[in-house]
Design an enzyme around this catalytic site. Structure first.
Site, mmCIF file in Angstrom:
data_model
loop_
_atom_site.group_PDB
_atom_site.id
_atom_site.type_symbol
_atom_site.label_atom_id
_atom_site.label_comp_id
_atom_site.label_asym_id
_atom_site.label_seq_id
_atom_site.Cartn_x
_atom_site.Cartn_y
_atom_site.Cartn_z
ATOM 1 N N GLU A 66 0.824 -1.204 0.000
ATOM 2 C CA GLU A 66 0.000 0.000 0.000
ATOM 3 C C GLU A 66 0.861 1.258 0.000
ATOM 4 O OE1 GLU A 66 -4.020 2.016 1.570
ATOM 5 O OE2 GLU A 66 -3.615 -0.078 2.001
ATOM 6 N N HIS A 93 -0.218 -14.055 -0.393
ATOM 7 C CA HIS A 93 1.101 -14.382 0.156
ATOM 8 C C HIS A 93 1.491 -15.760 -0.369
ATOM 9 C CE1 HIS A 93 0.285 -10.923 2.612
ATOM 10 N NE2 HIS A 93 -0.820 -11.498 3.044
ATOM 11 N N VAL A 94 2.541 -15.824 -1.178
ATOM 12 C CA VAL A 94 2.872 -17.068 -1.862
ATOM 13 C C VAL A 94 4.159 -17.736 -1.369
ATOM 14 C CG1 VAL A 94 1.592 -16.433 -3.929
ATOM 15 C CG2 VAL A 94 3.999 -15.843 -3.783
ATOM 16 N N ARG A 95 4.955 -17.051 -0.570
ATOM 17 C CA ARG A 95 6.194 -17.642 -0.058
ATOM 18 C C ARG A 95 6.564 -16.952 1.245
ATOM 19 N NH1 ARG A 95 9.898 -20.308 -2.729
ATOM 20 N NH2 ARG A 95 9.202 -19.536 -4.747
ATOM 21 N N LEU A 111 -4.676 4.032 -14.966
ATOM 22 C CA LEU A 111 -4.480 5.388 -14.457
ATOM 23 C C LEU A 111 -5.591 6.262 -15.024
ATOM 24 C CD1 LEU A 111 -0.596 5.802 -14.845
ATOM 25 C CD2 LEU A 111 -1.895 5.297 -12.745
ATOM 26 N N GLY A 112 -6.737 6.262 -14.352
ATOM 27 C CA GLY A 112 -7.868 7.050 -14.801
ATOM 28 C C GLY A 112 -7.977 8.366 -14.060
#
Length: 146
Positions: A66, A93-95, A111-112
């Site tokens: 963030e 969270h993969v590792r 990117l609006g």
């Protein structure tokens, strides 16, 4: 590639100074690179960022994601007229990581004028994927302070 940033007159030193007295420095976060369409930051895996099993805390990963995504959004907008605030973040969270640093890179998916969507990838020191995150940011008019 044309840079996405509102101003090209920004330095890593300025970004790190602007973060003083926020959560980022408390967790050891540091901005490390500004590219034409990405922003990088790193964070140590230490007593501030681990959970009881000695692994990087998922909340610390989300905070890093963030932070780098929100700051990237702020660099895209005219901060004299607009502000950006987080709407939603998710993190897969993969590792697990027990030591060293984790490195985040934020790249825009959208990117609006009223929203930004960022893809944030967090890797360990060996460049192995640790976390995949998506951050949605609202772009709002700046209000007068009362």
């Amino acid at each position: 590639m044309k840079p996405i940033w509102f101003s090209l007159d920004i330095s890593l030193d300025q970004l790190n100074e602007n973060a003083a007295n926020t959560m980022g420095p408390w967790l050891g976060m540091e901005f490390t690179e500004i590219g034409p369409d990405y922003l990088r930051a790193m964070m140590p895996v230490d007593h501030r960022t681990i959970q009881p099993y000695g692994l990087l805390h998922g909340g610390a990963s989300a905070a890093l994601a963030e932070t780098v995504g929100s700051v990237a959004s702020a660099l895209v907008i005219d901060q004299q007229k607009l502000i950006c605030v987080g709407l939603e973040i998710n993190a897969n969270h993969v590792r697990g990581v027990r030591e060293g640093y984790v490195h985040a890179i934020a790249k825009p998916l959208h990117l609006g004028g009223t929203t930004h969507v960022w893809d944030i990838r967090i890797t360990d020191d060996q460049h192995k994927l640790v976390c995949v995150s998506r951050l949605t940011v609202a772009i709002l008019p700046k209000r007068e302070q009362v």
